[in-house]
Design an enzyme around this catalytic site. Structure first.
Site, mmCIF file in Angstrom:
data_model
loop_
_atom_site.group_PDB
_atom_site.id
_atom_site.type_symbol
_atom_site.label_atom_id
_atom_site.label_comp_id
_atom_site.label_asym_id
_atom_site.label_seq_id
_atom_site.Cartn_x
_atom_site.Cartn_y
_atom_site.Cartn_z
ATOM 1 N N GLU A 36 64.686 -82.059 -81.380
ATOM 2 C CA GLU A 36 65.675 -81.383 -80.530
ATOM 3 C C GLU A 36 66.760 -80.769 -81.418
ATOM 4 O O GLU A 36 67.163 -81.374 -82.409
ATOM 5 C CB GLU A 36 66.366 -82.413 -79.617
ATOM 6 C CG GLU A 36 65.729 -82.578 -78.282
ATOM 7 C CD GLU A 36 66.535 -83.524 -77.399
ATOM 8 O OE1 GLU A 36 67.771 -83.611 -77.555
ATOM 9 O OE2 GLU A 36 65.909 -84.186 -76.560
ATOM 10 N N ASP A 167 51.298 -45.270 -85.914
ATOM 11 C CA ASP A 167 50.662 -45.235 -84.595
ATOM 12 C C ASP A 167 51.432 -44.280 -83.682
ATOM 13 O O ASP A 167 52.550 -43.855 -84.003
ATOM 14 C CB ASP A 167 50.523 -46.640 -83.969
ATOM 15 C CG ASP A 167 51.845 -47.376 -83.879
ATOM 16 O OD1 ASP A 167 52.888 -46.709 -83.706
ATOM 17 O OD2 ASP A 167 51.853 -48.614 -84.001
ATOM 18 N N LYS A 191 45.926 -44.864 -84.350
ATOM 19 C CA LYS A 191 45.389 -46.212 -84.550
ATOM 20 C C LYS A 191 44.873 -46.756 -83.235
ATOM 21 O O LYS A 191 45.521 -46.617 -82.212
ATOM 22 C CB LYS A 191 46.520 -47.109 -85.081
ATOM 23 C CG LYS A 191 46.198 -48.568 -85.178
ATOM 24 C CD LYS A 191 47.428 -49.385 -85.578
ATOM 25 C CE LYS A 191 48.324 -49.719 -84.393
ATOM 26 N NZ LYS A 191 49.346 -50.733 -84.703
ATOM 27 N N GLY A 224 47.958 -55.325 -91.591
ATOM 28 C CA GLY A 224 46.727 -54.579 -91.329
ATOM 29 C C GLY A 224 46.987 -53.116 -90.992
ATOM 30 O O GLY A 224 46.361 -52.207 -91.557
ATOM 31 N N THR A 225 47.930 -52.882 -90.099
ATOM 32 C CA THR A 225 48.250 -51.508 -89.681
ATOM 33 C C THR A 225 48.591 -50.658 -90.899
ATOM 34 O O THR A 225 48.068 -49.555 -91.081
ATOM 35 C CB THR A 225 49.457 -51.525 -88.708
ATOM 36 O OG1 THR A 225 49.137 -52.360 -87.604
ATOM 37 C CG2 THR A 225 49.836 -50.133 -88.241
HETATM 38 C C1 R5P Z 1 53.109 -52.295 -83.257
HETATM 39 O O1 R5P Z 1 53.243 -51.576 -82.281
HETATM 40 C C2 R5P Z 1 54.169 -52.451 -84.297
HETATM 41 O O2 R5P Z 1 55.016 -51.340 -84.353
HETATM 42 C C3 R5P Z 1 53.540 -52.690 -85.669
HETATM 43 O O3 R5P Z 1 52.780 -51.540 -86.014
HETATM 44 C C4 R5P Z 1 52.649 -53.906 -85.677
HETATM 45 O O4 R5P Z 1 53.337 -55.012 -85.141
HETATM 46 C C5 R5P Z 1 52.201 -54.223 -87.094
HETATM 47 O O5 R5P Z 1 51.352 -55.319 -87.041
HETATM 48 P P1 R5P Z 1 50.355 -55.661 -88.226
HETATM 49 O O6 R5P Z 1 51.126 -55.621 -89.513
HETATM 50 O O7 R5P Z 1 49.856 -57.049 -87.879
HETATM 51 O O8 R5P Z 1 49.239 -54.665 -88.214
#
Ligand code: R5P
EC number: 2.7.6.1
Length: 311
Positions: A36, A167, A191, A224-225
């Site tokens: 807690e 994206d 993406k 990853g993105t």
């Molecule tokens: C998604 O809409 C966010 O803007 C980032 O692109 C996302 O959270 C990145 O996540 P990761 O690094 O796991 O690909």
């Protein structure tokens, strides 16, 4: 006015207090044996304008509870006004129902902060601007873009730049940065994410050949993105790819992934306290937002304009 901090990002809180040339409020956050959270404020805050700094980053639930209990302690100690300074607002990605029978957790967390007794919120690069409206109290959303733009100008200003959104959702953010970089051209990575935690690059919209690309995003989590976007840009003829991301969530093996990627560098802010691995990585650079947040706090306390910080 007073600046108090939870445990999630003490170095940033200290740097903000340093910018404002004042000490952090003497308070302690402790745990009972069953985990807690217990908060105790060791100095008088009656009638004060108090700013409590706490990112709700990993461990998100513990840090959120610290924030809520800290606000409750301030309210019961008769602080005049309480501003929750949340440099990284965790749960922000859960800002809509992705399917039937799912929660909108960002709204729930906003309700919790308000119900705990916050009078205002100060956040940085909220995942989606409309999260401001989830709070029924005044909420300022600061942008790291001016800090990033200054750094980009200093490091890459003499190159053929192209700002890239990884994206479609990030286009507004990328356009705003491009505008600050003398209207640099813009490209978009289309993406598609089939499952949470996985990302797949589909297409590049824009001519990136021969350009030094600057990827911009609000969050890097698994990486990853970013790494997929960097690969796709280089495959399409980009000369180099660097990334500027406000919130370095960097969970799991993200740092190793970045280290092994084709990215020239990843620049993150200190909205989340960097892990040791991130600090040691020679591919990751950390840029402080303490003066930005400190200046916004000063202006809120003085009741002067915060938006003019971004003119
Ligand atoms: C998604 O809409 C966010 O803007 C980032 O692109 C996302 O959270 C990145 O996540 P990761 O690094 O796991 O690909």
């Amino acid at each position: 006015m007073k600046i108090m901090s939870g445990n999630s990002n003490l170095p940033l809180a200290r740097a903000i207090a340093g910018y404002l040339e004042m000490p952090l409020t003497d308070a302690s956050v402790r745990r009972f044996a069953d985990e807690e959270v217990f908060v105790e404020i060791h100095e008088n805050v009656r009638g004060e304008d108090v700013f409590i700094v706490q990112s709700t980053s990993y461990p998100a639930n513990d840090n959120l509870m610290e924030l809520l209990i800290g606000i409750d302690a301030l309210r019961r100690a008769s602080a005049r006004r309480i501003t929750a300074v949340i440099p990284y607002f965790g749960y922000a990605r859960q800002d809509r129902k992705p399917g039937p029978r799912t929660p909108i957790s960002a709204k729930l967390v906003a309700n919790l902060v308000t119900e705990a007794g916050a009078d205002r919120v100060l956040a940085v690069d909220l995942h989606a601007g409309q999260i401001q409206g989830f709070f029924d109290i005044p909420t300022d959303n600061l942008y790291a873009a001016p800090v990033m733009a200054a750094d980009i100008q200093a490091r890459y200003g003499d190159q053929d730049l192209m700002v890239v959104s990884p994206d479609v959702g990030g286009v507004v953010r990328a356009r705003a940065l491009a505008k600050r970089l003398d209207n640099a051209p813009l490209a978009i990575v289309d993406k598609r994410r089939d499952r949470p935690g996985e990302s797949e690059v589909m297409n590049i919209i824009g001519e990136v050949e021969g350009r030094h690309c600057i990827l911009i995003d609000d969050i890097v989590d698994s990486g990853g993105t970013l790494c997929n976007a960097a690969d796709a840009l280089l495959e399409n003829g980009a000369k180099s790819v660097a990334a500027y991301i406000t919130h370095g969530v960097l969970s799991g093996g993200a740092v190793a992934r970045i280290d092994g990627s084709q990215l020239k560098e990843l620049v993150i802010s200190d909205s989340i306290r960097p892990t040791e691995a991130a600090e040691k990585s020679d591919r990751i650079r950390i840029m402080t937002i303490a003066p930005l947040v400190g200046e916004a706090i000063r202006r809120i306390a003085d009741e002067s304009s915060v938006s003019s910080l971004f003119d």
